[in-house]
Design a protein around this motif. Structure first.
Motif, PDB file in Angstrom:
ATOM      1  N   LYS A 181       0.825  -1.209   0.000  1.00  0.00           N
ATOM      2  CA  LYS A 181       0.000   0.000   0.000  1.00  0.00           C
ATOM      3  C   LYS A 181       0.859   1.258   0.000  1.00  0.00           C
ATOM      4  O   LYS A 181       0.420   2.331  -0.440  1.00  0.00           O
ATOM      5  N   ASN A 182       2.099   1.138   0.486  1.00  0.00           N
ATOM      6  CA  ASN A 182       3.021   2.272   0.451  1.00  0.00           C
ATOM      7  C   ASN A 182       3.472   2.598  -0.967  1.00  0.00           C
ATOM      8  O   ASN A 182       4.029   3.681  -1.205  1.00  0.00           O
ATOM      9  N   GLY A 183       3.260   1.649  -1.906  1.00  0.00           N
ATOM     10  CA  GLY A 183       3.611   1.913  -3.295  1.00  0.00           C
ATOM     11  C   GLY A 183       4.647   0.990  -3.892  1.00  0.00           C
ATOM     12  O   GLY A 183       5.003   1.126  -5.068  1.00  0.00           O
ATOM     13  N   PHE A 184       5.150   0.029  -3.126  1.00  0.00           N
ATOM     14  CA  PHE A 184       6.108  -0.923  -3.674  1.00  0.00           C
ATOM     15  C   PHE A 184       5.380  -2.000  -4.471  1.00  0.00           C
ATOM     16  O   PHE A 184       4.307  -2.465  -4.079  1.00  0.00           O
ATOM     17  N   LYS A 185       5.959  -2.419  -5.564  1.00  0.00           N
ATOM     18  CA  LYS A 185       5.331  -3.436  -6.409  1.00  0.00           C
ATOM     19  C   LYS A 185       5.859  -4.824  -6.091  1.00  0.00           C
ATOM     20  O   LYS A 185       5.133  -5.696  -5.651  1.00  0.00           O
ATOM     21  N   ASN A 186       7.140  -5.045  -6.321  1.00  0.00           N
ATOM     22  CA  ASN A 186       7.724  -6.378  -6.155  1.00  0.00           C
ATOM     23  C   ASN A 186       8.376  -6.538  -4.788  1.00  0.00           C
ATOM     24  O   ASN A 186       9.259  -5.749  -4.416  1.00  0.00           O
ATOM     25  N   ILE A 187       7.956  -7.557  -4.062  1.00  0.00           N
ATOM     26  CA  ILE A 187       8.499  -7.861  -2.738  1.00  0.00           C
ATOM     27  C   ILE A 187       8.910  -9.325  -2.711  1.00  0.00           C
ATOM     28  O   ILE A 187       8.155 -10.197  -3.159  1.00  0.00           O
ATOM     29  N   SER A 188      10.083  -9.600  -2.187  1.00  0.00           N
ATOM     30  CA  SER A 188      10.535 -10.982  -1.996  1.00  0.00           C
ATOM     31  C   SER A 188      10.584 -11.305  -0.513  1.00  0.00           C
ATOM     32  O   SER A 188      11.181 -10.559   0.274  1.00  0.00           O
ATOM     33  N   ILE A 232      19.044 -19.336  -3.716  1.00  0.00           N
ATOM     34  CA  ILE A 232      18.251 -18.252  -3.128  1.00  0.00           C
ATOM     35  C   ILE A 232      18.513 -16.924  -3.825  1.00  0.00           C
ATOM     36  O   ILE A 232      17.578 -16.239  -4.275  1.00  0.00           O
ATOM     37  N   ILE A 233      19.766 -16.534  -3.931  1.00  0.00           N
ATOM     38  CA  ILE A 233      20.081 -15.248  -4.542  1.00  0.00           C
ATOM     39  C   ILE A 233      19.648 -15.200  -6.007  1.00  0.00           C
ATOM     40  O   ILE A 233      19.008 -14.218  -6.434  1.00  0.00           O
ATOM     41  N   PRO A 234      19.919 -16.228  -6.826  1.00  0.00           N
ATOM     42  CA  PRO A 234      19.448 -16.172  -8.220  1.00  0.00           C
ATOM     43  C   PRO A 234      17.932 -16.060  -8.373  1.00  0.00           C
ATOM     44  O   PRO A 234      17.453 -15.301  -9.220  1.00  0.00           O
ATOM     45  N   VAL A 235      17.161 -16.801  -7.548  1.00  0.00           N
ATOM     46  CA  VAL A 235      15.701 -16.713  -7.715  1.00  0.00           C
ATOM     47  C   VAL A 235      15.179 -15.347  -7.272  1.00  0.00           C
ATOM     48  O   VAL A 235      14.240 -14.806  -7.876  1.00  0.00           O
ATOM     49  N   VAL A 236      15.781 -14.789  -6.238  1.00  0.00           N
ATOM     50  CA  VAL A 236      15.371 -13.452  -5.806  1.00  0.00           C
ATOM     51  C   VAL A 236      15.746 -12.415  -6.865  1.00  0.00           C
ATOM     52  O   VAL A 236      14.968 -11.495  -7.164  1.00  0.00           O
ATOM     53  N   PRO A 276      13.159  -7.596  -6.673  1.00  0.00           N
ATOM     54  CA  PRO A 276      12.383  -6.989  -5.582  1.00  0.00           C
ATOM     55  C   PRO A 276      12.814  -5.568  -5.265  1.00  0.00           C
ATOM     56  O   PRO A 276      13.966  -5.187  -5.464  1.00  0.00           O
ATOM     57  N   GLU A 277      11.853  -4.794  -4.772  1.00  0.00           N
ATOM     58  CA  GLU A 277      12.146  -3.471  -4.247  1.00  0.00           C
ATOM     59  C   GLU A 277      12.316  -3.525  -2.729  1.00  0.00           C
ATOM     60  O   GLU A 277      12.926  -2.645  -2.127  1.00  0.00           O
ATOM     61  N   VAL A 278      11.741  -4.556  -2.102  1.00  0.00           N
ATOM     62  CA  VAL A 278      11.858  -4.766  -0.662  1.00  0.00           C
ATOM     63  C   VAL A 278      12.094  -6.248  -0.394  1.00  0.00           C
ATOM     64  O   VAL A 278      11.457  -7.106  -1.018  1.00  0.00           O
ATOM     65  N   LEU A 279      13.011  -6.522   0.522  1.00  0.00           N
ATOM     66  CA  LEU A 279      13.249  -7.893   0.997  1.00  0.00           C
ATOM     67  C   LEU A 279      12.691  -8.020   2.412  1.00  0.00           C
ATOM     68  O   LEU A 279      13.007  -7.208   3.281  1.00  0.00           O
ATOM     69  N   VAL A 280      11.852  -9.024   2.639  1.00  0.00           N
ATOM     70  CA  VAL A 280      11.395  -9.351   3.986  1.00  0.00           C
ATOM     71  C   VAL A 280      11.986 -10.704   4.336  1.00  0.00           C
ATOM     72  O   VAL A 280      11.745 -11.692   3.625  1.00  0.00           O
ATOM     73  N   PHE A 327      21.718  -7.116  -2.510  1.00  0.00           N
ATOM     74  CA  PHE A 327      20.679  -6.223  -3.022  1.00  0.00           C
ATOM     75  C   PHE A 327      20.799  -4.843  -2.360  1.00  0.00           C
ATOM     76  O   PHE A 327      19.983  -4.474  -1.517  1.00  0.00           O
ATOM     77  N   PRO A 328      21.829  -4.088  -2.729  1.00  0.00           N
ATOM     78  CA  PRO A 328      22.124  -2.829  -2.031  1.00  0.00           C
ATOM     79  C   PRO A 328      21.078  -1.739  -2.212  1.00  0.00           C
ATOM     80  O   PRO A 328      21.068  -0.764  -1.456  1.00  0.00           O
TER      81      PRO A 328
END
Length: 490
Positions: free
Chosen positions: A240-247, A319-323, A328-332, A366-367
């Motif tokens: 809802k904050n506006g991020f599209k892709n999240i991993s 893990i890193i290749p699939v992400v 993503p714009e945000v990593l949880v 993912f800096p």
């Protein structure tokens, strides 16, 4: 630049330790160790005592379930939980330590009732949802501030109560416990408080709540010591904050089933879970077959004995290749520690260095991504306090504008737990910080690793180009050791 945020306080940790599987210690030991090592000084924002509302919880969970879970009649010491000494054990240890230093201790709450008094000063005023009474209101019809009476709670209308409890799974490993509404609002609120620091086109944030990460809870029921899925609620808020892709990446010993189910049809929320997957092991989900073609589900089902070398390879090659493919714009990241050496499950043999290294590798790759780090499983509270303290130190040392000293840079295995109010809890471990990683110590365990090296290649072939799952034609029939991971428990 990176902004560092953490939600933690003495109040939050004492409330979090109302959860029975925390053994009245896990969160408090973690908070106190982080505080005593001076790490909070390295954070830009330290959030304390943030409380969420029922409306927040209803963004994912069902009305009937939340009305039952949040009934104010449970904000008391329940009749079957009148023993205060277990919950108060750390208070006694703290008082003794401060007295030995000729210091006064004012920060801690000396009873659950006093915790609740503080909570009431913070808690938002709630209104009935849609102006309607829940089924639980009909069963327990009394003044919301009235003390729960044993006859009402335990006898009452037994048939209706049993039906409601079963429907929402508030039994077995998820029983109602004293002050569960307060627990729910404080722990979930701590996770949701991080969302305001995650905004598109703003400074990168790394935000932490070690009391969160309740990945098993479903929309309408509790599961696996998890009552509210703060991860799902947070991801919804971030979107809802506006991020599209999240991993979402889950390092817990158990499959992140609640989060996967919530986003199973989403193209924008990727769920990655590495977990033990053997017949009968809870929650008996997380097979490769669940990662259907075109979905954003990535499952890495593993066997007994996972070690650091294998985890390092999985992180680098899977893990890193699939992400990266998901962009993503945000990593949880759910940082469950029940795969660490010393945990009561005794299924994996990861060291604190192993697990922290994998998580830091993911973050550093993912800096430009903001990151949320949440807690999770972990049932040796002394191991978990070390793990979360060490991982917090790594984050602060790497990214803080005011990095901590080099306390943990030393490879000295005889490094001691710093003197602080709970130092005596670590007495039977000779106060050694790395005792669970010292070969030859009584705490160091070596397990047989049942995971085969060629399984990493199988996973790469399975997820393949563009991460579209391509299930080998003979997976369901092949019972060879190399492919046992792909079998679905019967």
């Amino acid at each position: 630049m990176t902004r560092l945020v953490i939600s933690t306080s003495t109040f939050q940790s004492q409330v979090a330790d109302l959860l029975p599987c925390n053994k009245y210690k896990k969160s408090q030991l973690t908070h106190s160790l982080i505080e005593s090592t001076g790490l909070l000084n390295s954070f830009d924002h330290v959030i304390s005592d943030f409380i969420c509302s029922k409306d927040d919880l209803l963004q994912f969970h069902s009305k009937d379930y939340i009305e039952l879970l949040m009934d104010n009649k449970y904000n008391t010491v329940l009749p079957y939980d009148v023993e205060e000494s277990s919950w108060n054990e750390l208070n006694e240890i703290s008082t003794s330590w401060h007295e030995s230093k000729n210091e006064a201790e004012f920060k801690r709450f000396t009873s659950r009732e006093k915790l609740y008094e503080h909570f009431k000063q913070l808690s938002p005023k709630e209104k009935p949802i849609n102006g309607k009474r829940s089924a639980w209101d009909a069963l327990l019809d009394s003044d919301p501030d009235e003390e729960v009476q044993q006859n009402e709670t335990l006898e009452g209308n037994a048939e209706i109560k049993a039906t409601l409890m079963k429907e929402h799974n508030l039994e077995g490993d998820c029983p109602l416990f004293s002050y569960i509404p307060m627990y729910t609002q404080v722990v979930t609120g701590a996770t949701l408080s991080l969302s305001k620091f995650l905004q598109p086109n703003s400074e990168r944030s790394i935000a932490i709540n070690w009391d969160g990460g309740r990945h098993h809870a479903f929309k309408n029921k509790a599961s696996g010591f998890c009552y509210v899925n703060d991860i799902v609620l947070l991801i919804q808020k971030i979107r809802k904050n506006g991020f599209k892709n999240i991993s979402y990446v889950d390092f817990d010993l158990h499959h992140g089933d609640g989060v996967q189910k919530a986003f199973q049809f989403s193209k924008n929320v990727q769920t990655v879970s590495l977990h033990m997957f053997e017949p009968g092991f809870f929650p008996c989900t997380g097979s490769l077959q669940e990662a259907k073609a075109g979905s954003s589900i990535v499952n890495i089902p593993l066997l007994h004995g996972l070690d650091g070398t294998f985890l390092k390879q999985l992180t680098k090659d899977i893990i890193i290749p699939v992400v990266e493919q998901h962009e993503p714009e945000v990593l949880v990241i759910q940082c469950g520690g029940d795969g660490l050496i010393g945990d009561q499950y005794n299924e994996w043999q990861l060291t604190i260095h192993d697990l922290s290294g994998a998580i830091m590798k993911l973050i550093n790759t993912f800096p430009s991504c903001s990151v949320v780090l949440l807690g999770g499983g972990g049932y040796n509270e002394k191991v978990m306090s070390r793990f979360y303290n060490y991982l917090t130190w790594n984050i602060a040392f790497e990214y803080s504008k005011r990095p901590p000293s080099g306390l943990f840079l030393s490879s000295e295995l005889n490094l001691l737990i710093p003197d602080h109010e709970f130092i005596d809890v670590y007495q039977d471990e000779q106060y050694k910080y790395w005792i669970y990683e010292q070969e030859g110590s009584s705490k160091y365990k070596t397990l047989r690793n049942d995971n085969k090296v060629d399984f990493v290649a199988e996973l790469r072939a399975y997820y393949g180009h563009g991460l579209q799952p391509q299930l080998p034609h003979d997976v369901s029939e092949d019972n060879s050791p190399g492919t046992v991971h792909m079998m679905v428990p019967k």
